[in-house]
Design a protein around this motif. Structure first.
Motif, PDB file in Angstrom:
ATOM      1  N   TRP A 110      -5.218   4.524   2.568  1.00 45.25           N
ATOM      2  CA  TRP A 110      -4.439   3.918   1.468  1.00 45.25           C
ATOM      3  C   TRP A 110      -4.415   2.397   1.628  1.00 45.25           C
ATOM      4  O   TRP A 110      -4.601   1.656   0.661  1.00 45.25           O
ATOM      5  N   GLU A 158      -5.336  13.921  -2.586  1.00 46.58           N
ATOM      6  CA  GLU A 158      -4.876  12.562  -2.276  1.00 46.58           C
ATOM      7  C   GLU A 158      -3.842  12.559  -1.145  1.00 46.58           C
ATOM      8  O   GLU A 158      -3.787  11.621  -0.352  1.00 46.58           O
ATOM      9  N   TRP A 205       0.813  -1.209   0.000  1.00 49.81           N
ATOM     10  CA  TRP A 205       0.000   0.000   0.000  1.00 49.81           C
ATOM     11  C   TRP A 205       0.848   1.262   0.000  1.00 49.81           C
ATOM     12  O   TRP A 205       0.502   2.242  -0.666  1.00 49.81           O
ATOM     13  N   ARG A 251       1.229   6.699  -6.730  1.00 55.11           N
ATOM     14  CA  ARG A 251       0.034   7.479  -7.063  1.00 55.11           C
ATOM     15  C   ARG A 251       0.280   8.969  -6.855  1.00 55.11           C
ATOM     16  O   ARG A 251      -0.078   9.792  -7.700  1.00 55.11           O
ATOM     17  N   LYS A 262      -5.050  11.972   2.436  1.00 59.66           N
ATOM     18  CA  LYS A 262      -5.566  10.673   2.865  1.00 59.66           C
ATOM     19  C   LYS A 262      -4.653  10.058   3.922  1.00 59.66           C
ATOM     20  O   LYS A 262      -3.438  10.218   3.881  1.00 59.66           O
ATOM     21  N   ASP A 277      -2.855   6.947   6.124  1.00 62.50           N
ATOM     22  CA  ASP A 277      -2.251   5.662   5.774  1.00 62.50           C
ATOM     23  C   ASP A 277      -3.299   4.556   5.811  1.00 62.50           C
ATOM     24  O   ASP A 277      -3.296   3.660   4.968  1.00 62.50           O
ATOM     25  N   TYR A 293       2.234   1.825  -3.440  1.00 65.35           N
ATOM     26  CA  TYR A 293       1.143   2.328  -4.283  1.00 65.35           C
ATOM     27  C   TYR A 293       0.896   3.802  -3.996  1.00 65.35           C
ATOM     28  O   TYR A 293       0.798   4.626  -4.905  1.00 65.35           O
ATOM     29  N   ARG A 294       0.778   4.165  -2.708  1.00 66.03           N
ATOM     30  CA  ARG A 294       0.557   5.571  -2.328  1.00 66.03           C
ATOM     31  C   ARG A 294       1.624   6.473  -2.928  1.00 66.03           C
ATOM     32  O   ARG A 294       1.326   7.495  -3.545  1.00 66.03           O
ATOM     33  N   ASP A 295       2.882   6.071  -2.788  1.00 68.67           N
ATOM     34  CA  ASP A 295       3.978   6.900  -3.283  1.00 68.67           C
ATOM     35  C   ASP A 295       3.921   7.052  -4.801  1.00 68.67           C
ATOM     36  O   ASP A 295       4.141   8.152  -5.333  1.00 68.67           O
TER      37      ASP A 295
END
Length: 171
Positions: free
Chosen positions: A45, A37, A12, A19, A40, A42, A15-17
């Motif tokens: 995410w 975004e 996750w 995105r 949001k 953690d 993915y966050r980084d």
């Protein structure tokens, strides 16, 4: 060598980084913004990726250049329209562009959608003569409906596109 695989729940943060990097690199390409975004949590995410990885309604994919994530796409079945899927968050890192990552991501997302009963796939793309627009057309997507602002307050226009299996491809 580009490979495609689902994003695992424990990834996750990666993915966050990626995105957030996509939103910074190409703010003109997304309905969301980096500012929205980045707020949001953690947990949000983590829940988003866990949901995609644990159900049959959506699929989040990484493109990998060797072992390094270099792109992503999200495909989700419509909860209200049987047989319809939507593509979101398509992005390839600038260093990986031209290596086939976009084509591989889209091909895998479409295969997933089709294998889950989709007969129609929809997406939105910023209206321009861009590599993204050319990629979608090459896969058989056609413009549908009128262009609309990319997001509230934006001067950029987005075009809805649709791929319906069984229709001839006109590129």
């Amino acid at each position: 060598m580009i490979s495609i695989r689902p994003i695992a729940p424990h990834e996750w943060a990666q993915y966050r980084d990626l995105r957030l990097q996509a939103l910074q690199d190409a703010p003109y390409a997304f309905g969301s913004t980096w500012e929205a975004e980045a707020r949001k949590t953690d947990e949000s995410w983590r829940a988003q990726i866990t949901s995609a990885a644990s159900g049959d309604m959506e699929q989040a994919l990484f493109a990998l250049n060797k072992t390094q994530a270099c792109g992503l796409v999200w495909c989700k079945l419509s909860a209200t329209e049987p047989g319809v899927a939507h593509i979101y968050q398509m992005w390839v890192h600038p260093a990986a562009r031209g290596l086939g990552a976009g084509n591989a991501l889209l091909t895998q997302a479409l295969a997933w959608a089709r294998s889950h009963g989709a007969r129609c796939v929809r997406l939105g793309v910023t209206h321009a003569d861009s590599p993204a627009m050319r990629l979608y057309r090459a896969h058989g997507f056609r413009p549908v409906g009128d262009m609309e602002p990319l997001r509230e307050g934006s001067e950029l226009m987005a075009q809805a596109m649709e791929l319906v299996w069984g229709e001839p491809v006109a590129v």
